[in-house]
Design a protein around this motif. Structure first.
Motif, PDB file in Angstrom:
ATOM      1  N   ILE A 167      -6.784   1.982  35.211  1.00 42.68           N
ATOM      2  CA  ILE A 167      -7.103   3.345  34.800  1.00 42.68           C
ATOM      3  C   ILE A 167      -7.457   3.363  33.321  1.00 42.68           C
ATOM      4  O   ILE A 167      -7.199   2.404  32.593  1.00 42.68           O
ATOM      5  N   ARG A 168      -8.035   4.467  32.882  1.00 47.09           N
ATOM      6  CA  ARG A 168      -8.315   4.700  31.467  1.00 47.09           C
ATOM      7  C   ARG A 168      -7.498   5.915  31.030  1.00 47.09           C
ATOM      8  O   ARG A 168      -7.711   7.022  31.520  1.00 47.09           O
ATOM      9  N   PHE A 169      -6.558   5.678  30.136  1.00 47.57           N
ATOM     10  CA  PHE A 169      -5.631   6.722  29.734  1.00 47.57           C
ATOM     11  C   PHE A 169      -6.351   7.973  29.244  1.00 47.57           C
ATOM     12  O   PHE A 169      -5.985   9.097  29.581  1.00 47.57           O
ATOM     13  N   ALA A 170      -7.343   7.794  28.397  1.00 51.36           N
ATOM     14  CA  ALA A 170      -8.006   8.941  27.779  1.00 51.36           C
ATOM     15  C   ALA A 170      -8.699   9.817  28.811  1.00 51.36           C
ATOM     16  O   ALA A 170      -8.856  11.013  28.601  1.00 51.36           O
ATOM     17  N   GLU A 171      -9.097   9.226  29.938  1.00 47.02           N
ATOM     18  CA  GLU A 171      -9.814   9.993  30.946  1.00 47.02           C
ATOM     19  C   GLU A 171      -8.867  10.666  31.931  1.00 47.02           C
ATOM     20  O   GLU A 171      -9.147  11.773  32.403  1.00 47.02           O
ATOM     21  N   VAL A 172      -7.759  10.028  32.274  1.00 48.18           N
ATOM     22  CA  VAL A 172      -6.882  10.598  33.294  1.00 48.18           C
ATOM     23  C   VAL A 172      -5.724  11.392  32.702  1.00 48.18           C
ATOM     24  O   VAL A 172      -5.016  12.083  33.424  1.00 48.18           O
ATOM     25  N   GLY A 173      -5.516  11.311  31.395  1.00 45.22           N
ATOM     26  CA  GLY A 173      -4.433  12.071  30.789  1.00 45.22           C
ATOM     27  C   GLY A 173      -3.063  11.591  31.224  1.00 45.22           C
ATOM     28  O   GLY A 173      -2.158  12.389  31.491  1.00 45.22           O
ATOM     29  N   CYS A 174      -2.902  10.281  31.310  1.00 45.95           N
ATOM     30  CA  CYS A 174      -1.672   9.679  31.823  1.00 45.95           C
ATOM     31  C   CYS A 174      -0.614   9.564  30.726  1.00 45.95           C
ATOM     32  O   CYS A 174      -0.922   9.274  29.569  1.00 45.95           O
ATOM     33  N   ASP A 175       0.652   9.809  31.082  1.00 40.69           N
ATOM     34  CA  ASP A 175       1.762   9.597  30.158  1.00 40.69           C
ATOM     35  C   ASP A 175       2.367   8.201  30.329  1.00 40.69           C
ATOM     36  O   ASP A 175       2.795   7.583  29.359  1.00 40.69           O
ATOM     37  N   CYS A 176       2.414   7.726  31.580  1.00 44.05           N
ATOM     38  CA  CYS A 176       3.010   6.424  31.877  1.00 44.05           C
ATOM     39  C   CYS A 176       2.251   5.787  33.027  1.00 44.05           C
ATOM     40  O   CYS A 176       1.979   6.436  34.044  1.00 44.05           O
ATOM     41  N   TRP A 177       1.911   4.518  32.857  1.00 47.02           N
ATOM     42  CA  TRP A 177       1.218   3.758  33.906  1.00 47.02           C
ATOM     43  C   TRP A 177       2.123   2.612  34.323  1.00 47.02           C
ATOM     44  O   TRP A 177       2.495   1.771  33.515  1.00 47.02           O
ATOM     45  N   ILE A 178       2.467   2.584  35.601  1.00 46.88           N
ATOM     46  CA  ILE A 178       3.274   1.504  36.170  1.00 46.88           C
ATOM     47  C   ILE A 178       2.320   0.572  36.899  1.00 46.88           C
ATOM     48  O   ILE A 178       1.574   1.004  37.779  1.00 46.88           O
ATOM     49  N   LYS A 179       2.339  -0.701  36.557  1.00 42.14           N
ATOM     50  CA  LYS A 179       1.382  -1.644  37.134  1.00 42.14           C
ATOM     51  C   LYS A 179       2.054  -2.965  37.469  1.00 42.14           C
ATOM     52  O   LYS A 179       2.862  -3.472  36.694  1.00 42.14           O
ATOM     53  N   ILE A 180       1.704  -3.502  38.630  1.00 45.70           N
ATOM     54  CA  ILE A 180       2.155  -4.838  39.014  1.00 45.70           C
ATOM     55  C   ILE A 180       1.088  -5.829  38.580  1.00 45.70           C
ATOM     56  O   ILE A 180      -0.075  -5.726  38.982  1.00 45.70           O
ATOM     57  N   GLY A 181       1.478  -6.793  37.763  1.00 49.82           N
ATOM     58  CA  GLY A 181       0.510  -7.744  37.228  1.00 49.82           C
ATOM     59  C   GLY A 181       0.192  -7.414  35.790  1.00 49.82           C
ATOM     60  O   GLY A 181       0.759  -6.504  35.177  1.00 49.82           O
ATOM     61  N   SER A 182      -0.742  -8.153  35.232  1.00 50.27           N
ATOM     62  CA  SER A 182      -1.039  -8.014  33.809  1.00 50.27           C
ATOM     63  C   SER A 182      -1.764  -6.708  33.509  1.00 50.27           C
ATOM     64  O   SER A 182      -2.484  -6.172  34.350  1.00 50.27           O
ATOM     65  N   VAL A 183      -1.554  -6.209  32.302  1.00 50.05           N
ATOM     66  CA  VAL A 183      -2.266  -5.039  31.797  1.00 50.05           C
ATOM     67  C   VAL A 183      -3.234  -5.550  30.727  1.00 50.05           C
ATOM     68  O   VAL A 183      -2.813  -6.012  29.678  1.00 50.05           O
ATOM     69  N   VAL A 184      -4.517  -5.468  30.996  1.00 50.32           N
ATOM     70  CA  VAL A 184      -5.499  -6.109  30.117  1.00 50.32           C
ATOM     71  C   VAL A 184      -5.937  -5.210  28.967  1.00 50.32           C
ATOM     72  O   VAL A 184      -6.599  -5.670  28.044  1.00 50.32           O
ATOM     73  N   ASP A 185      -5.601  -3.941  29.006  1.00 50.51           N
ATOM     74  CA  ASP A 185      -5.995  -3.022  27.945  1.00 50.51           C
ATOM     75  C   ASP A 185      -5.103  -3.242  26.725  1.00 50.51           C
ATOM     76  O   ASP A 185      -3.937  -2.862  26.718  1.00 50.51           O
ATOM     77  N   GLU A 186      -5.651  -3.869  25.692  1.00 46.91           N
ATOM     78  CA  GLU A 186      -4.859  -4.211  24.517  1.00 46.91           C
ATOM     79  C   GLU A 186      -4.584  -3.019  23.604  1.00 46.91           C
ATOM     80  O   GLU A 186      -3.891  -3.155  22.594  1.00 46.91           O
ATOM     81  N   SER A 187      -5.116  -1.855  23.958  1.00 47.02           N
ATOM     82  CA  SER A 187      -4.838  -0.671  23.152  1.00 47.02           C
ATOM     83  C   SER A 187      -3.510  -0.029  23.537  1.00 47.02           C
ATOM     84  O   SER A 187      -3.085   0.944  22.912  1.00 47.02           O
TER      85      SER A 187
END
Length: 320
Positions: free
Chosen positions: A136-156
């Motif tokens: 997902i893209r935080f700025a577009e979905v307005g997310c507060d918390c993202w839970i993900k299985i596996g690596s998170v590639v967004d270095e921001s």
């Protein structure tokens, strides 16, 4: 109403339109008429002398200027909320909107109960529980918390590991009756497989309890990007598969699936939670993250990460 409040209201309406995906949906959320919301969007565009959204037959799409303004608007609204909280009672009941994105299967089977209990504990919080396996893209979905299985590639993002997922090779009794139960890895490699994208493919690395590693190259009958489809195909005897323990704990208990090589395991995957760096964390978000830290290590087949800590991954706010 002051001009500054007018501007804040316009930004709040703009963010709600972006989140809802349409003016009519945003109007329903805000309790306003559709023409009123349209006028607010038009006024905001007039203030910035730019088109913020492209109107299509069925939906709205942000322009480049709109994408940039959306990120800035979210930050400004966060800062406003931080200012409010600073001057309110720190012990007040958490309230407001909280948007969480979680993996589909994990979010349905284990984390949903936690989310429901959390909302019941804090009834003034309006919880948006979104299930999504794709990035997902935080700025577009307005997310507060993202839970993900596996690596998170967004270095921001700031990423915190919560637990490691045990994964094993399993097969249905029907498949083992047809091919025989594998005694060695060579026997295992002769079984047909069902594979999950993107974690598995034509090669499957397995590690022994004594840390020896072997790579299998079995025949793959079916590939899917959905873990529920993977489980169903495996239960049907289509092939063996690498599946996380948390997803098949009951199948293992009732021997609908068999752990065919108990001393060998596929590489673990880490469950992460991600959030934006430098953003104000309201009470409701901090309370939810605490609940998440307690819940994830209690999931069957998930090992607590003793050295879990927040890992800043850069200060860039630009979403890629």
């Amino acid at each position: 109403m002051s001009k500054s409040l007018d501007r804040l209201t316009l930004l709040q309406t703009f963010v709600r339109i972006a989140d809802a995906g349409s003016i009519s949906a945003a109007a329903r959320d805000l309790g306003l008429s559709q023409p009123s919301v349209s006028r607010q969007l038009a006024e905001l565009e007039a203030r910035f002398k730019a088109h913020l959204m492209r109107r299509t037959t069925h939906s709205l799409a942000l322009t480049e200027v709109g994408v940039e303004l959306l990120a800035d608007a979210r930050r400004l609204l966060d800062e406003w909320e931080a200012l409010e909280e600073k001057h309110l009672d720190a012990e007040k009941t958490p309230q407001g909107q909280l948007k969480v994105v979680a993996p589909v299967a994990l979010g349905q089977l284990y984390l949903l109960d936690m989310a429901i209990q959390f909302q019941q504990q804090y009834p003034l919080i309006s919880l948006s529980w979104q299930l999504e396996d794709r990035p997902i893209r935080f700025a577009e979905v307005g997310c507060d918390c993202w839970i993900k299985i596996g690596s998170v590639v967004d270095e921001s993002l700031i990423v915190e590991p919560l637990g490691q997922v045990e994964r094993m090779v399993v097969a249905a009794p029907e498949l083992l009756k047809e091919y025989g139960r594998p005694k060695t890895l060579s026997d295992l490699e002769s079984l047909p497989f069902v594979a999950l994208e993107p974690f598995e493919g034509r090669q499957i690395p397995l590690t022994h309890a004594e840390e020896e590693t072997r790579v299998l190259s079995p025949t793959v009958r079916m590939v899917t990007n959905n873990i529920s489809a993977l489980r169903q195909a495996t239960l049907a005897g289509l092939g063996a598969a690498v599946i996380p323990r948390w997803f098949i704990e009951e199948d293992l208990r009732y021997q609908r699936l068999i752990d065919v090589q108990p001393n060998w395991r596929a590489p673990t995957l880490t469950i992460h939670m991600a959030s934006l760096p430098g953003r104000h964390r309201p009470y409701r978000l901090r309370a939810f993250l605490d609940a998440l830290r307690q819940t994830v290590p209690e999931i069957p087949g998930v090992e607590r990460m003793h050295a879990a800590s927040k890992r800043p991954r850069g200060e860039r706010r630009q979403m890629r």
